[in-house]
Design an enzyme around this catalytic site. Structure first.
Site, short mmCIF file in Angstrom:
data_model
loop_
_atom_site.label_atom_id
_atom_site.label_comp_id
_atom_site.label_asym_id
_atom_site.label_seq_id
_atom_site.Cartn_x
_atom_site.Cartn_y
_atom_site.Cartn_z
N GLU A 66 -84.13 -30.59 61.00
CA GLU A 66 -85.29 -30.31 60.16
C GLU A 66 -85.18 -28.88 59.62
O GLU A 66 -85.21 -27.92 60.40
CB GLU A 66 -86.57 -30.48 60.98
CG GLU A 66 -87.81 -30.47 60.12
CD GLU A 66 -89.09 -30.52 60.95
OE1 GLU A 66 -89.16 -29.86 61.99
OE2 GLU A 66 -90.03 -31.21 60.51
N GLU B 129 -97.10 -34.45 68.24
CA GLU B 129 -96.79 -34.81 66.84
C GLU B 129 -95.74 -33.81 66.38
O GLU B 129 -96.06 -32.64 66.16
CB GLU B 129 -98.04 -34.69 65.96
CG GLU B 129 -99.15 -35.64 66.32
CD GLU B 129 -98.83 -37.08 65.98
OE1 GLU B 129 -97.96 -37.34 65.13
OE2 GLU B 129 -99.45 -37.96 66.59
N LYS C 13 -105.60 -22.93 70.40
CA LYS C 13 -104.74 -21.82 69.99
C LYS C 13 -104.05 -22.20 68.68
O LYS C 13 -103.13 -23.02 68.65
CB LYS C 13 -103.67 -21.51 71.04
CG LYS C 13 -103.02 -20.16 70.77
CD LYS C 13 -101.57 -20.06 71.18
CE LYS C 13 -100.59 -20.60 70.19
NZ LYS C 13 -100.47 -19.87 68.92
N CYS D 251 -94.29 -31.94 57.70
CA CYS D 251 -93.58 -32.79 58.65
C CYS D 251 -93.13 -34.07 57.96
O CYS D 251 -92.17 -34.70 58.36
CB CYS D 251 -94.47 -33.11 59.84
SG CYS D 251 -96.06 -33.75 59.37
P1 NAD Z 1 -93.80 -24.44 66.56
O1 NAD Z 1 -93.43 -25.48 67.54
O2 NAD Z 1 -92.97 -23.23 66.47
O3 NAD Z 1 -95.29 -23.91 66.83
C1 NAD Z 1 -96.41 -24.79 66.85
C2 NAD Z 1 -97.50 -24.18 67.71
O4 NAD Z 1 -97.01 -24.12 69.06
C3 NAD Z 1 -97.87 -22.74 67.32
O5 NAD Z 1 -99.25 -22.55 67.52
C4 NAD Z 1 -97.07 -21.92 68.32
O6 NAD Z 1 -97.64 -20.65 68.57
C5 NAD Z 1 -97.16 -22.81 69.56
N1 NAD Z 1 -96.10 -22.60 70.55
C6 NAD Z 1 -94.84 -22.16 70.35
N2 NAD Z 1 -94.18 -22.09 71.54
C7 NAD Z 1 -95.04 -22.50 72.49
C8 NAD Z 1 -94.95 -22.67 73.89
N3 NAD Z 1 -93.83 -22.37 74.57
N4 NAD Z 1 -96.03 -23.13 74.57
C9 NAD Z 1 -97.16 -23.45 73.91
N5 NAD Z 1 -97.32 -23.30 72.58
C10 NAD Z 1 -96.26 -22.84 71.88
O7 NAD Z 1 -93.91 -25.17 65.15
P2 NAD Z 1 -94.29 -24.50 63.73
O8 NAD Z 1 -93.11 -23.78 63.20
O9 NAD Z 1 -95.59 -23.78 63.83
O10 NAD Z 1 -94.57 -25.80 62.86
C11 NAD Z 1 -93.57 -26.50 62.21
C12 NAD Z 1 -93.23 -27.77 62.96
O11 NAD Z 1 -94.38 -28.57 63.11
C13 NAD Z 1 -92.23 -28.62 62.22
O12 NAD Z 1 -91.30 -29.13 63.14
C14 NAD Z 1 -93.08 -29.74 61.66
O13 NAD Z 1 -92.41 -30.94 61.39
C15 NAD Z 1 -94.08 -29.91 62.74
N6 NAD Z 1 -95.27 -30.59 62.27
C16 NAD Z 1 -95.49 -31.88 62.68
C17 NAD Z 1 -96.59 -32.58 62.21
C18 NAD Z 1 -96.88 -33.98 62.66
O14 NAD Z 1 -98.01 -34.42 62.55
N7 NAD Z 1 -95.90 -34.72 63.16
C19 NAD Z 1 -97.46 -31.97 61.30
C20 NAD Z 1 -97.19 -30.66 60.90
C21 NAD Z 1 -96.10 -29.98 61.39
#
Ligand code: NAD
Length: 495
Positions: free
Chosen positions: A387, A254, A179, A288
């Protein structure tokens, strides 16, 4: 050459076929620079998730029994297709996600690199052979696929992050239900199309779309999903980990970062300046690994701040397809408002807004916010702790290395970090003492290479690493094997 995405509706990809979702809901994929619609996607529900999981299990037996070097051949072909389509994919990614073209090319290149790296694993998949405490007994470990894995990804690296997960998971023989983030489903879809074209058997990978709170959650809760591989925010990661604990489901996380750059009084300031501008404002701060805290020695702070302000004010905002653009839009309106609210929080906390801070429209109707610098920031302020995920950087003044490391470590996160110094002892203290999964010396917080492990400590994750020699570990189980050829019962620890 400009490629314009054709507006069309995509359904779900289950069992090797495009299939309608069980709902009549759709969502739109929007270009954040222009607000043009790129495509629309059908929203899945629990039944669709269940269909996708069943399809992945149905394909699992054949795929997991295919020798790993043969599985790897699919990846080698996929890497070639990615190379051939690199420019087309990069242009589409700039349209879908907003970052500038040089960076979207880098995103596709990272996907190519991890695909080739993971393909190489097809001829390694190394276990161990070791001695036994008993005579005429042979011991080894073998790596086995986990089964069907749920993969959930964010929007900021629309092809690299999916590839970081999919390629090692596939070469290890797993089935996948994926997803992607709803802001960037198109690039993930393109990656899956390429894998299919490269010869991946139907059903091994299945693609579903929709909100995390419903579709992602249904994937997390499905009893036949053996593991979740998640990249995203700390809040979502915590929730997923809690839910997975109920079923003892394996989960790799991650998550976010609040990455520091330390600039010591002996630093090469020209180099540090380039590193901070790239780390803080590259990808419009939506990495990130973005450098969101600059911990600068008081002896060089004034000079560095003046130069950073001049460089920042010269950055040009605009459409990432325009070669003159340095900084693209942020991903969506919600993110824009979140960044704005953090700028207000910084002001209320008493930090000094040095430059930026405004939402603007550089002749476009998208989501643009100026690169922003706060100075006089205290380490415990919210803007230095949480963040923001936007082009906002906080300057924190320190008087020596002890204090710098203390400030660097004073957040809940621990992903990337950096120090600029000419002193080898200071560099090694940073390597040893900064609590982070990655430390750069005289380089920005950005720039991971796929053959090294990637991940973080504390609130950034739960101990897994992606890429490098750890890539395969995330997606395999280890089995210990004992072969007793003595012809008699031998008792370990007793005989
Ligand atoms: P997010 O947590 O809002 O969403 C990430 C994914 O999770 C999306 O596909 C979203 O639809 C899904 N999701 C949201 N709620 C969910 C739930 N309850 N159950 C299952 N899936 C769910 O994050 P975002 O805004 O898309 O991304 C930004 C974040 O990602 C930042 O915190 C960034 O630091 C982090 N990030 C981390 C890395 C790493 O490798 N450490 C890399 C890139 C981004």
């Amino acid at each position: 050459m400009q490629y314009i995405a054709v507006m069309r509706e995509y359904n779900l990809f289950i069992g090797g076929a495009w299939t309608n979702s069980s709902t009549d809901e759709t969502f739109e994929d929007i270009n954040p620079a222009t607000l043009d619609k790129l495509a629309s996607f059908q929203v899945a529900n629990r039944d669709d998730v269940a269909r996708a999981v069943d399809a992945a299990w149905a394909a699992f037996k054949l795929w997991s029994e295919t020798p790993a070097p043969k599985r790897a051949m699919v990846l080698f072909r996929a890497a070639r297709l990615l190379e051939e389509r690199k420019e087309e994919l990069a242009v589409l990614m700039t349209q879908e996600m907003g970052k500038v073209l040089s960076e979207t090319r880098g995103d596709v290149q990272e996907a190519i690199d991890i695909t080739l790296y993971a393909a190489g694993e097809g001829r390694r998949m190394l276990g161990e052979t070791t001695t036994s405490e008993l005579k005429d007994k042979f011991c080894m470990t073998v790596l086995q696929p986990i089964g069907v894995i749920g993969v959930i990804t964010p929007w900021n690296f629309p092809i690299a992050i999916p590839a970081w997960k999919l390629m090692p998971a596939l070469v290890a023989g797993n089935g996948i239900v994926m997803k992607p983030a709803s802001d960037t489903p198109l690039l993930t879809l393109k990656l899956v199309e390429i894998l299919m074209e490269a010869g991946l058997p139907p059903g091994v990978i299945n693609l579903i779309f929709g909100p995390g709170e419903t579709v992602g959650a249904a994937l997390v809760h499905h009893p036949d999903i053996r593991a979740i591989s998640f990249t995203g925010s700390l809040a979502t990661g915590k929730w997923i980990m809690g839910e997975c604990a109920q079923d003892m489901k394996r989960v790799s996380l991650e998550l976010g970062g609040k990455n520091p750059i330390i600039i010591m009084d002996d630093a090469d300031l020209d180099l540090a300046l380039e590193g901070v501008v790239w780390g803080a404002f590259g990808t419009t701060g939506q990495r990130c690994t973005a450098a969101s805290r600059v911990i600068v020695h008081e002896a060089v702070k004034d000079e560095f701040t003046t130069r950073l302000m001049a460089r920042t004010q010269a950055l040009r905002l605009g459409n990432g397809l325009d070669p003159k653009t340095d900084v693209g839009p942020v991903i969506n309106e919600r993110q824009l408002r979140k960044i704005e609210s953090y700028i207000q929080i910084g002001r209320n906390e008493g930090a000094t807004l040095l430059t930026g801070g405004n939402v603007i429209s550089p002749g476009l109707s998208g989501y643009f916010i100026q690169p922003t610098i706060f100075t006089a920031v205290e380490s415990d302020m919210r803007i230095a702790q949480e963040e923001i995920f936007g082009p906002v950087v906080s300057l924190i003044s320190i008087s020596g290395l002890d204090e710098a490391i203390e400030v660097a470590n004073a957040t809940r996160y621990g992903l990337s970090s950096s120090i600029y110094t000419r002193d080898i002892a200071s560099a090694f203290r940073a390597i040893n003492e900064i609590e982070a999964g990655i430390t750069y010396i005289n380089s920005s917080t950005i720039g991971a290479e796929v053959h090294l492990s990637f991940g973080g400590v504390k609130g950034t994750g739960n101990g897994f690493r992606e890429a490098g020699t750890d890539a395969i570990k995330e997606f395999t189980e280890v089995k210990a094997v004992y072969i007793d050829y003595s012809g008699k019962l031998q008792k370990a620890q007793i005989d």
